[in-house]
Scaffold this motif. Structure first.
Motif, PDB file in Angstrom:
ATOM      1  N   LEU A  48      -6.674   4.808   7.880  1.00  0.00           N
ATOM      2  CA  LEU A  48      -6.721   3.346   7.565  1.00  0.00           C
ATOM      3  C   LEU A  48      -5.090   3.019   7.952  1.00  0.00           C
ATOM      4  O   LEU A  48      -4.394   3.233   8.362  1.00  0.00           O
ATOM      5  N   VAL A  49      -4.869   1.885   8.697  1.00  0.00           N
ATOM      6  CA  VAL A  49      -4.214   1.732   9.721  1.00  0.00           C
ATOM      7  C   VAL A  49      -3.405   0.593   9.031  1.00  0.00           C
ATOM      8  O   VAL A  49      -3.681  -0.648   8.040  1.00  0.00           O
ATOM      9  N   THR A  50      -1.782   0.608   7.978  1.00  0.00           N
ATOM     10  CA  THR A  50      -1.207  -0.380   7.547  1.00  0.00           C
ATOM     11  C   THR A  50       0.425  -0.392   7.647  1.00  0.00           C
ATOM     12  O   THR A  50       0.784   0.065   9.118  1.00  0.00           O
ATOM     13  N   ALA A  51       0.879  -1.208   6.464  1.00  0.00           N
ATOM     14  CA  ALA A  51       2.606  -0.694   7.062  1.00  0.00           C
ATOM     15  C   ALA A  51       3.154  -0.708   5.977  1.00  0.00           C
ATOM     16  O   ALA A  51       2.324  -1.351   4.195  1.00  0.00           O
ATOM     17  N   ASP A  52       4.860  -0.603   5.716  1.00  0.00           N
ATOM     18  CA  ASP A  52       5.434  -0.775   4.406  1.00  0.00           C
ATOM     19  C   ASP A  52       5.225  -2.117   3.675  1.00  0.00           C
ATOM     20  O   ASP A  52       4.920  -1.834   2.306  1.00  0.00           O
ATOM     21  N   GLY A  53       5.484  -2.655   4.125  1.00  0.00           N
ATOM     22  CA  GLY A  53       5.049  -4.173   3.628  1.00  0.00           C
ATOM     23  C   GLY A  53       5.333  -5.630   4.809  1.00  0.00           C
ATOM     24  O   GLY A  53       5.141  -5.416   5.586  1.00  0.00           O
ATOM     25  N   GLY A  54       5.161  -7.176   3.807  1.00  0.00           N
ATOM     26  CA  GLY A  54       5.128  -8.000   4.756  1.00  0.00           C
ATOM     27  C   GLY A  54       5.879  -8.861   4.266  1.00  0.00           C
ATOM     28  O   GLY A  54       5.889  -8.656   3.565  1.00  0.00           O
ATOM     29  N   PHE A  55       6.407  -9.971   5.070  1.00  0.00           N
ATOM     30  CA  PHE A  55       7.206 -10.573   4.304  1.00  0.00           C
ATOM     31  C   PHE A  55       5.798 -12.221   3.804  1.00  0.00           C
ATOM     32  O   PHE A  55       5.145 -12.486   4.732  1.00  0.00           O
ATOM     33  N   ARG A  56       6.197 -12.337   2.905  1.00  0.00           N
ATOM     34  CA  ARG A  56       5.532 -13.621   2.376  1.00  0.00           C
ATOM     35  C   ARG A  56       6.323 -14.523   1.124  1.00  0.00           C
ATOM     36  O   ARG A  56       6.891 -14.117  -0.190  1.00  0.00           O
ATOM     37  N   ARG A  57       6.819 -15.411   1.004  1.00  0.00           N
ATOM     38  CA  ARG A  57       8.110 -15.988   0.481  1.00  0.00           C
ATOM     39  C   ARG A  57       9.138 -15.225   0.548  1.00  0.00           C
ATOM     40  O   ARG A  57       9.892 -15.431  -0.935  1.00  0.00           O
TER      41      ARG A  57
ATOM     42  N   ASP B 243     -16.060   5.278  16.753  1.00  0.00           N
ATOM     43  CA  ASP B 243     -15.667   5.114  14.841  1.00  0.00           C
ATOM     44  C   ASP B 243     -14.935   3.632  15.229  1.00  0.00           C
ATOM     45  O   ASP B 243     -14.728   3.471  15.347  1.00  0.00           O
ATOM     46  N   THR B 244     -14.742   3.502  13.710  1.00  0.00           N
ATOM     47  CA  THR B 244     -14.337   2.983  13.081  1.00  0.00           C
ATOM     48  C   THR B 244     -13.230   2.965  11.860  1.00  0.00           C
ATOM     49  O   THR B 244     -12.803   3.643  11.386  1.00  0.00           O
ATOM     50  N   VAL B 245     -11.771   1.859  12.352  1.00  0.00           N
ATOM     51  CA  VAL B 245     -10.628   1.619  12.187  1.00  0.00           C
ATOM     52  C   VAL B 245     -10.653   0.672  11.201  1.00  0.00           C
ATOM     53  O   VAL B 245     -10.444  -0.083  11.623  1.00  0.00           O
ATOM     54  N   ALA B 246     -10.035   0.611  10.108  1.00  0.00           N
ATOM     55  CA  ALA B 246      -9.898  -0.254   8.744  1.00  0.00           C
ATOM     56  C   ALA B 246      -7.938  -0.481   9.267  1.00  0.00           C
ATOM     57  O   ALA B 246      -7.489  -0.091   9.361  1.00  0.00           O
ATOM     58  N   LEU B 247      -7.933  -2.178   9.501  1.00  0.00           N
ATOM     59  CA  LEU B 247      -6.739  -2.398   9.968  1.00  0.00           C
ATOM     60  C   LEU B 247      -6.536  -3.136   8.802  1.00  0.00           C
ATOM     61  O   LEU B 247      -6.983  -4.302   8.483  1.00  0.00           O
ATOM     62  N   TYR B 248      -4.924  -2.764   8.194  1.00  0.00           N
ATOM     63  CA  TYR B 248      -4.661  -4.230   6.716  1.00  0.00           C
ATOM     64  C   TYR B 248      -3.506  -3.430   6.744  1.00  0.00           C
ATOM     65  O   TYR B 248      -2.128  -3.308   6.600  1.00  0.00           O
TER      66      TYR B 248
ATOM     67  N   ALA C  29      -5.609   1.534  -3.523  1.00  0.00           N
ATOM     68  CA  ALA C  29      -7.834   1.383  -2.432  1.00  0.00           C
ATOM     69  C   ALA C  29      -7.845   2.983  -1.977  1.00  0.00           C
ATOM     70  O   ALA C  29      -8.938   3.206  -2.571  1.00  0.00           O
ATOM     71  N   LEU C  30      -6.921   3.589  -1.534  1.00  0.00           N
ATOM     72  CA  LEU C  30      -7.282   4.801  -1.374  1.00  0.00           C
ATOM     73  C   LEU C  30      -7.977   5.345  -2.212  1.00  0.00           C
ATOM     74  O   LEU C  30      -8.061   7.115  -2.482  1.00  0.00           O
ATOM     75  N   GLU C  31      -6.884   5.129  -3.478  1.00  0.00           N
ATOM     76  CA  GLU C  31      -8.347   6.600  -4.793  1.00  0.00           C
ATOM     77  C   GLU C  31      -9.287   6.181  -4.692  1.00  0.00           C
ATOM     78  O   GLU C  31     -10.049   6.322  -5.642  1.00  0.00           O
ATOM     79  N   LEU C  32      -9.784   4.764  -3.662  1.00  0.00           N
ATOM     80  CA  LEU C  32     -11.310   4.916  -4.123  1.00  0.00           C
ATOM     81  C   LEU C  32     -12.112   4.382  -3.102  1.00  0.00           C
ATOM     82  O   LEU C  32     -12.947   4.715  -2.673  1.00  0.00           O
ATOM     83  N   THR C  33     -11.373   5.639  -2.161  1.00  0.00           N
ATOM     84  CA  THR C  33     -12.040   5.516  -0.757  1.00  0.00           C
ATOM     85  C   THR C  33     -12.000   6.952  -0.658  1.00  0.00           C
ATOM     86  O   THR C  33     -11.274   7.348   0.472  1.00  0.00           O
ATOM     87  N   PRO C  34     -12.400   7.638  -0.624  1.00  0.00           N
ATOM     88  CA  PRO C  34     -12.739   9.517  -0.208  1.00  0.00           C
ATOM     89  C   PRO C  34     -13.083  10.008   0.758  1.00  0.00           C
ATOM     90  O   PRO C  34     -12.440  10.208   1.938  1.00  0.00           O
ATOM     91  N   GLY C  35     -13.415   8.414   1.292  1.00  0.00           N
ATOM     92  CA  GLY C  35     -13.662   8.613   2.831  1.00  0.00           C
ATOM     93  C   GLY C  35     -12.725   8.724   4.660  1.00  0.00           C
ATOM     94  O   GLY C  35     -12.575   8.900   4.965  1.00  0.00           O
ATOM     95  N   VAL C  36     -11.633   7.987   3.547  1.00  0.00           N
ATOM     96  CA  VAL C  36     -10.270   7.888   4.395  1.00  0.00           C
ATOM     97  C   VAL C  36      -9.230   9.201   4.673  1.00  0.00           C
ATOM     98  O   VAL C  36      -9.699   9.744   3.555  1.00  0.00           O
ATOM     99  N   GLU C  37      -9.202   9.852   6.206  1.00  0.00           N
ATOM    100  CA  GLU C  37      -8.299  11.502   6.075  1.00  0.00           C
ATOM    101  C   GLU C  37      -7.541  10.733   6.743  1.00  0.00           C
ATOM    102  O   GLU C  37      -6.655  12.071   6.157  1.00  0.00           O
ATOM    103  N   LYS C  38      -6.660   9.884   7.279  1.00  0.00           N
ATOM    104  CA  LYS C  38      -6.201   9.808   7.961  1.00  0.00           C
ATOM    105  C   LYS C  38      -5.413   8.254   8.051  1.00  0.00           C
ATOM    106  O   LYS C  38      -6.349   7.182   7.687  1.00  0.00           O
ATOM    107  N   THR C  39      -3.887   7.814   7.089  1.00  0.00           N
ATOM    108  CA  THR C  39      -3.516   6.508   7.324  1.00  0.00           C
ATOM    109  C   THR C  39      -2.455   6.447   8.247  1.00  0.00           C
ATOM    110  O   THR C  39      -1.420   7.525   8.009  1.00  0.00           O
ATOM    111  N   VAL C  40      -2.042   5.396   9.131  1.00  0.00           N
ATOM    112  CA  VAL C  40      -0.722   5.052   9.846  1.00  0.00           C
ATOM    113  C   VAL C  40      -0.394   4.339   9.540  1.00  0.00           C
ATOM    114  O   VAL C  40      -0.722   3.373   9.134  1.00  0.00           O
ATOM    115  N   VAL C  41       1.313   4.009   8.878  1.00  0.00           N
ATOM    116  CA  VAL C  41       2.079   3.652   8.065  1.00  0.00           C
ATOM    117  C   VAL C  41       3.075   2.508   9.161  1.00  0.00           C
ATOM    118  O   VAL C  41       3.821   3.408   9.741  1.00  0.00           O
ATOM    119  N   VAL C  42       3.179   1.082  10.107  1.00  0.00           N
ATOM    120  CA  VAL C  42       3.990   0.862  10.251  1.00  0.00           C
ATOM    121  C   VAL C  42       5.639   0.680   9.985  1.00  0.00           C
ATOM    122  O   VAL C  42       5.293  -0.271   8.344  1.00  0.00           O
TER     123      VAL C  42
END
Ligand code: ATP
Ligand code: MG
Length: 639
Positions: free
Chosen positions: A172-181, A122-127, A194-207
């Motif tokens: 897809l694994v993502t986070a609520d946010g990350g700090f920048r400036r 399987d392939t997992v996307a990490l954002y 993005a998920l509006e455009l990615t019908p293949g993604v079934e689940k997301t994990v949010v850090v």
């Protein structure tokens, strides 16, 4: 005795290095097999190299596991209580993970992935932002035989969606946010777009990193900390065949549409294990900091896989280099006692423009070795780095490589023998790397003459292919010079065998029949004391073919003026020749760069030529394009 051959062998100061190098090229397979034995294998390979050009498969039949190599094997030794990751968040919060903590976290993460139905193949996307969970998820994927694709957290929802769809990730694994400036970037919100455009993604994990409000869609989105409640403490390692894809990573898109570069497990890890040692001469007590984002190949190889495979202690920093003040990086070096520091020329030039008083405020005496990557380093920036960061004591290893090469190809190799340094040169091909500079017809260029950089033998870190597009793989790298890998970069090999990288071959400017490299022009501009950074592009001209247009950022304390324009033009004419007279010089505050810090000259070129700017999904800061355009338009009005 003028005219006679030197008495010394050509490479006399580099005896040991060339012994190793020559042996590696006489018997590359024997050489790489010896290197491969330094790793743990569950099953030894049947064949070192299966080469059916242009597809190379290394250590075929061998079985190993990336997570085992980077984590498990250390916790069987004293290293279990050694620091693996010193992490610092932008707001100043910190986390320190020992190898045994990393082991625990990676196991629990692997269990979460398994519980979500992720497995081998399987392939997992990490954002994700630059938080420890990013390497943890990468390693956890490796542990269970899944392939990861890291998408840099600064990318737009569109860029994320394109990559997810290209690889067909279901998770897809993502986070609520990350700090920048100082402000959290709302990653989950961006992921939602993005998920509006990615019908293949079934689940997301949010850090949960930033503690900001997000929308969680029931049945699709899961908080990581909730999933961890049901996680097992240990998940067995899944041995994979050497050519099993460890990850797919997209190139930075400087020259066009990003390519999904596929890397193997065995060859990639062997190559990185060896090159990391050669280049950084890493020691047990080293504290190593690579400032890249894990979202780039530099981050994959030089933050995660190579250092952790060596059981090194790494520093990882979440935020912006100049936040809250311009000494943030130097503060981090002082705080963690960094010994080995690896960054980009672009960052060095940025700091240089603001003056040496910032690093001078901090104690940088722990530093032993410095490195650069990503672009050629101009001698002024090299010297500044050497003096003001390295205290004139630390060698600088320039490292030339690409997403496609997986690891460093041309560099200095103090881990074998410290070669005499030449500011601005990337050094020598590393052992096993048959690099050559050739002319347009593929004949070796003469020493000192500019040509195209090619690699004449496969190497273990070489990409397997371009994901879903083997034709583009053949076309992009193997068609130009049959039998050799075409890098797309200009280089010169000097009399002593040092390589000098001269920028991309598709970035030449042809003025009245002369071919000028953008880098030559830029270095000439930067050698003027007022200039911090510059970019040269061509503009079509009915008479001359191309004319030169330059964009220039001034150092603090300098003002744009017609007199300064004249001086800079004069400097360029002096250094490169009268043919290299820029038609225009624009003073700007920023240049359009990729998120990895490279100037996107094709964007500037489009602005100067007044044509559409094309795909800018990998651009760092949309505002800089507008600024460049405004500067251009203002000048058009003046004329
Ligand atoms: P794309 O291939 O999509 O246009 P890219 O080439 O910028 O993007 P990367 O793989 O991140 O993507 O960058 C590799 C390139 O960076 C090299 O081909 C070279 O042009 C440049 N580069 C990297 N390191 C060095 C270095 N030490 N000296 C000179 N140039 C370097
Ligand atoms: Mg490239």
């Amino acid at each position: 005795m003028t005219g006679s051959a030197p008495q010394e062998p050509k490479y006399w100061p580099l005896k040991r290095y060339f012994e190793v190098y020559d042996r590696s090229l006489r018997d590359p397979e024997g050489f790489w097999a010896e290197e491969a034995r330094k790793l743990d294998w569950f099953r030894t390979w049947d064949k070192v190299l299966d080469w059916s050009p242009p597809f190379a498969r290394w250590f075929v039949g061998g079985e190993l596991n990336a997570c085992h190599l980077c984590v498990d094997r250390h916790i069987k030794t004293w290293r279990k209580s050694k620091v693996a990751i010193y992490w610092e968040g932008e707001p100043g919060d910190t986390r320190v993970l020992s190898y045994s903590t990393l082991y625990r976290e990676v196991n629990r993460c692997a269990s979460v992935l398994k519980n979500l139905g992720v497995g081998k193949g399987d392939t997992v996307a990490l954002y994700l932002p630059m938080i420890p969970e990013l390497p943890i998820f990468m390693l956890a994927c490796g542990r269970i035989g899944a392939t990861h694709t890291v998408v840099f957290s600064g990318f737009s929802p569109r860029a994320l969606a394109d990559r997810i769809n290209d690889i067909g990730a279901k998770l897809l694994v993502t986070a609520d946010g990350g700090f920048r400036r100082g402000t959290p970037m709302p990653l989950k919100n961006m992921a939602d777009e993005a998920l509006e455009l990615t019908p293949g993604v079934e689940k997301t994990v949010v850090v949960n990193r930033a503690g900001i409000a997000v929308n969680m869609r029931r049945g699709r989105d899961f908080w990581y900390h909730h999933l961890l409640e049901d996680a097992e403490a240990s998940v067995s390692v899944e041995p994979v065949e050497s050519t099993h894809p460890l990850y797919i990573l997209y190139t930075s898109g400087t020259t066009g549409k990003p390519k999904g570069i596929v890397h193997s497990t065995g060859g990639y890890l062997v190559f990185n294990y060896s090159t990391y040692q050669w280049v950084f001469d890493i020691k047990e007590e080293s504290v190593y900091w690579c400032t890249a984002d894990v979202g780039w190949v530099t981050g994959h190889s030089s933050i995660v896989y190579a250092p952790l495979a060596h059981g090194a202690a790494i520093v990882m920093y979440e935020g912006a280099p100049d936040y809250p003040t311009l000494d943030r990086w130097w503060d981090i070096i002082e705080k963690y006692g960094v010994t080995t520091f690896y960054t980009s020329p672009t960052a060095i030039r940025m700091f240089m423009a603001h003056g040496e008083e910032w690093p001078a405020r901090r104690d940088l005496s722990s530093l032993e070795l410095l490195g650069t990557v990503g672009e050629p380093i101009n001698p002024e920036a090299w010297l500044w780095y050497y003096r003001h960061i390295g205290g004139e004591r630390c060698p600088i290893v320039d490292t030339w490589w690409q997403t496609e090469t997986g690891g460093t190809m041309i560099s200095h190799a103090p881990g074998i023998e410290l070669l005499p340094l030449k500011p601005g040169s990337a050094g020598f091909p590393l052992p096993g790397i048959d690099a050559a500079v050739v002319d347009e017809s593929g004949q070796p260029a003469k020493a000192g003459e500019k040509g195209l950089l090619i690699i004449r033998k496969p190497w273990p870190g070489m990409l397997l292919t371009i994901h879903g597009n083997p034709e583009r793989y053949q076309e992009a790298y193997w068609k130009r010079f049959p039998g050799a890998y075409y890098t797309g970069d200009y280089a010169v090999k000097d009399e002593e065998g040092y390589f000098w990288l001269l920028g991309r071959a598709d970035e030449v400017i042809k003025v009245a029949g002369h071919r000028l490299g953008t880098l030559e022009l830029e270095n000439a501009a930067i050698s003027h004391p007022a200039v911090a950074e510059s970019a040269a592009v061509s503009k079509p001209d009915p008479v001359k073919g191309d004319t030169i247009v330059m964009f220039v950022i001034l150092k603090e304390g300098f003002e744009a003026s017609p007199a300064l324009t004249k001086e800079i033009v004069g400097q360029i004419r002096k250094m490169v020749g009268p043919i290299a007279t820029p038609e225009r010089i624009f003073f700007v505050g920023k240049l359009p760069k990729t998120r990895s810090g490279k100037i996107m000259r094709r964007v500037l070129k489009a602005v100067a030529s007044e044509v559409p700017i094309g795909d800018v999904s990998t651009l760092e800061d949309g505002a800089s394009v507008d600024e460049v355009r405004a500067a251009y338009e203002a000048l058009e009005e003046e004329v």
